[in-house]
Design a protein around this motif. Structure first.
Motif, PDB file in Angstrom:
ATOM      1  N   SER A 134       0.828  -1.203   0.000  1.00 31.05           N
ATOM      2  CA  SER A 134       0.000   0.000   0.000  1.00 31.05           C
ATOM      3  C   SER A 134       0.863   1.255   0.000  1.00 31.05           C
ATOM      4  O   SER A 134       1.957   1.280   0.553  1.00 31.05           O
ATOM      5  N   VAL A 135       0.319   2.297  -0.611  1.00 31.39           N
ATOM      6  CA  VAL A 135       0.983   3.584  -0.742  1.00 31.39           C
ATOM      7  C   VAL A 135      -0.018   4.657  -0.341  1.00 31.39           C
ATOM      8  O   VAL A 135      -1.193   4.584  -0.709  1.00 31.39           O
ATOM      9  N   THR A 136       0.435   5.659   0.408  1.00 35.02           N
ATOM     10  CA  THR A 136      -0.460   6.753   0.790  1.00 35.02           C
ATOM     11  C   THR A 136      -0.729   7.654  -0.410  1.00 35.02           C
ATOM     12  O   THR A 136      -0.095   7.516  -1.463  1.00 35.02           O
ATOM     13  N   GLU A 137      -1.644   8.600  -0.230  1.00 35.24           N
ATOM     14  CA  GLU A 137      -1.991   9.508  -1.323  1.00 35.24           C
ATOM     15  C   GLU A 137      -0.813  10.361  -1.785  1.00 35.24           C
ATOM     16  O   GLU A 137      -0.719  10.717  -2.952  1.00 35.24           O
ATOM     17  N   ASP A 138       0.106  10.675  -0.865  1.00 35.72           N
ATOM     18  CA  ASP A 138       1.270  11.479  -1.250  1.00 35.72           C
ATOM     19  C   ASP A 138       2.443  10.625  -1.724  1.00 35.72           C
ATOM     20  O   ASP A 138       3.521  11.141  -1.984  1.00 35.72           O
ATOM     21  N   GLY A 139       2.246   9.305  -1.833  1.00 31.65           N
ATOM     22  CA  GLY A 139       3.268   8.425  -2.398  1.00 31.65           C
ATOM     23  C   GLY A 139       4.175   7.749  -1.398  1.00 31.65           C
ATOM     24  O   GLY A 139       5.065   6.997  -1.781  1.00 31.65           O
ATOM     25  N   ALA A 140       3.978   7.982  -0.099  1.00 28.95           N
ATOM     26  CA  ALA A 140       4.840   7.367   0.914  1.00 28.95           C
ATOM     27  C   ALA A 140       4.422   5.914   1.161  1.00 28.95           C
ATOM     28  O   ALA A 140       3.246   5.566   1.083  1.00 28.95           O
ATOM     29  N   PHE A 141       5.417   5.085   1.444  1.00 30.05           N
ATOM     30  CA  PHE A 141       5.132   3.702   1.813  1.00 30.05           C
ATOM     31  C   PHE A 141       6.098   3.263   2.898  1.00 30.05           C
ATOM     32  O   PHE A 141       7.212   3.763   3.023  1.00 30.05           O
ATOM     33  N   SER A 142       5.650   2.324   3.715  1.00 29.57           N
ATOM     34  CA  SER A 142       6.461   1.701   4.753  1.00 29.57           C
ATOM     35  C   SER A 142       5.958   0.280   4.911  1.00 29.57           C
ATOM     36  O   SER A 142       4.815   0.056   5.301  1.00 29.57           O
ATOM     37  N   GLU A 143       6.795  -0.660   4.577  1.00 27.07           N
ATOM     38  CA  GLU A 143       6.393  -2.064   4.571  1.00 27.07           C
ATOM     39  C   GLU A 143       7.359  -2.882   5.421  1.00 27.07           C
ATOM     40  O   GLU A 143       8.570  -2.843   5.211  1.00 27.07           O
ATOM     41  N   PRO A 144       6.842  -3.648   6.410  1.00 27.88           N
ATOM     42  CA  PRO A 144       7.729  -4.496   7.202  1.00 27.88           C
ATOM     43  C   PRO A 144       8.255  -5.662   6.357  1.00 27.88           C
ATOM     44  O   PRO A 144       7.579  -6.130   5.444  1.00 27.88           O
ATOM     45  N   TYR A 145       9.454  -6.102   6.695  1.00 32.19           N
ATOM     46  CA  TYR A 145      10.067  -7.194   5.941  1.00 32.19           C
ATOM     47  C   TYR A 145      10.876  -8.059   6.902  1.00 32.19           C
ATOM     48  O   TYR A 145      11.642  -7.544   7.713  1.00 32.19           O
ATOM     49  N   LEU A 146      10.691  -9.358   6.815  1.00 31.44           N
ATOM     50  CA  LEU A 146      11.441 -10.312   7.622  1.00 31.44           C
ATOM     51  C   LEU A 146      12.668 -10.750   6.844  1.00 31.44           C
ATOM     52  O   LEU A 146      12.562 -11.312   5.750  1.00 31.44           O
ATOM     53  N   LEU A 147      13.843 -10.478   7.394  1.00 32.23           N
ATOM     54  CA  LEU A 147      15.097 -10.823   6.734  1.00 32.23           C
ATOM     55  C   LEU A 147      15.448 -12.292   6.960  1.00 32.23           C
ATOM     56  O   LEU A 147      15.194 -12.847   8.025  1.00 32.23           O
ATOM     57  N   PHE A 148      16.064 -12.889   5.974  1.00 36.54           N
ATOM     58  CA  PHE A 148      16.605 -14.227   6.089  1.00 36.54           C
ATOM     59  C   PHE A 148      18.071 -14.105   6.491  1.00 36.54           C
ATOM     60  O   PHE A 148      18.711 -13.090   6.209  1.00 36.54           O
ATOM     61  N   PRO A 149      18.639 -15.111   7.127  1.00 36.76           N
ATOM     62  CA  PRO A 149      20.068 -15.038   7.451  1.00 36.76           C
ATOM     63  C   PRO A 149      20.895 -14.907   6.175  1.00 36.76           C
ATOM     64  O   PRO A 149      20.612 -15.541   5.163  1.00 36.76           O
ATOM     65  N   GLY A 150      21.883 -14.037   6.214  1.00 39.37           N
ATOM     66  CA  GLY A 150      22.758 -13.839   5.060  1.00 39.37           C
ATOM     67  C   GLY A 150      22.293 -12.706   4.169  1.00 39.37           C
ATOM     68  O   GLY A 150      21.722 -11.728   4.623  1.00 39.37           O
ATOM     69  N   TYR A 151      22.518 -12.866   2.889  1.00 42.69           N
ATOM     70  CA  TYR A 151      22.256 -11.832   1.890  1.00 42.69           C
ATOM     71  C   TYR A 151      20.770 -11.788   1.537  1.00 42.69           C
ATOM     72  O   TYR A 151      20.164 -12.827   1.286  1.00 42.69           O
ATOM     73  N   ASN A 152      20.189 -10.598   1.518  1.00 41.18           N
ATOM     74  CA  ASN A 152      18.793 -10.406   1.139  1.00 41.18           C
ATOM     75  C   ASN A 152      18.728  -9.382   0.018  1.00 41.18           C
ATOM     76  O   ASN A 152      19.387  -8.349   0.073  1.00 41.18           O
ATOM     77  N   ARG A 153      17.923  -9.661  -0.974  1.00 40.86           N
ATOM     78  CA  ARG A 153      17.702  -8.714  -2.077  1.00 40.86           C
ATOM     79  C   ARG A 153      16.207  -8.462  -2.188  1.00 40.86           C
ATOM     80  O   ARG A 153      15.424  -9.403  -2.312  1.00 40.86           O
ATOM     81  N   ILE A 154      15.845  -7.196  -2.142  1.00 39.54           N
ATOM     82  CA  ILE A 154      14.448  -6.794  -2.195  1.00 39.54           C
ATOM     83  C   ILE A 154      14.258  -5.971  -3.465  1.00 39.54           C
ATOM     84  O   ILE A 154      14.993  -5.029  -3.712  1.00 39.54           O
ATOM     85  N   ILE A 155      13.266  -6.338  -4.260  1.00 31.00           N
ATOM     86  CA  ILE A 155      12.988  -5.656  -5.521  1.00 31.00           C
ATOM     87  C   ILE A 155      11.653  -4.924  -5.401  1.00 31.00           C
ATOM     88  O   ILE A 155      10.636  -5.534  -5.090  1.00 31.00           O
ATOM     89  N   LEU A 156      11.673  -3.623  -5.637  1.00 32.11           N
ATOM     90  CA  LEU A 156      10.454  -2.820  -5.683  1.00 32.11           C
ATOM     91  C   LEU A 156      10.150  -2.490  -7.137  1.00 32.11           C
ATOM     92  O   LEU A 156      11.030  -2.010  -7.864  1.00 32.11           O
TER      93      LEU A 156
END
Length: 92
Positions: free
Chosen positions: A54-76
């Motif tokens: 979800s994104v607010t009307e002004d374009g801001a977003f905040s999304e929780p994410y659970l990291l895995f041990p080691g290297y993590n790559r997140i694609i938006l």
């Protein structure tokens, strides 16, 4: 000149397409939970690793994410109503 200015104002979504801005792209953390925060402009939808967020009307977003041990790559991935898209990776 006024007509050209108005045409630019109305057509800027088509010209520039969506944008994504992330505050911290690469970080070292010691907690398993983080919040991915930023802003997205001129979008119809925003996805994080394929899941719509979800994104607010002004374009801001905040999304929780659970990291895995080691290297993590997140694609938006943002897309607009004209099928243009923009992609930003966290943890390159």
């Amino acid at each position: 000149l006024l007509v050209l200015g108005y045409a630019y104002f109305e057509g800027r979504d088509i010209i520039f397409g969506p944008t994504i801005s992330i505050e911290n792209r690469v970080m070292n953390v010691d907690q398993p939970f983080i919040a991915i925060e930023g802003t997205a402009h001129r979008i119809a939808s925003l996805k994080m690793n394929g899941q719509t967020i979800s994104v607010t009307e002004d374009g801001a977003f905040s999304e929780p994410y659970l990291l895995f041990p080691g290297y993590n790559r997140i694609i938006l991935t943002a897309s607009d109503r004209y099928n243009k898209s923009a992609e930003t990776a966290i943890g390159k």
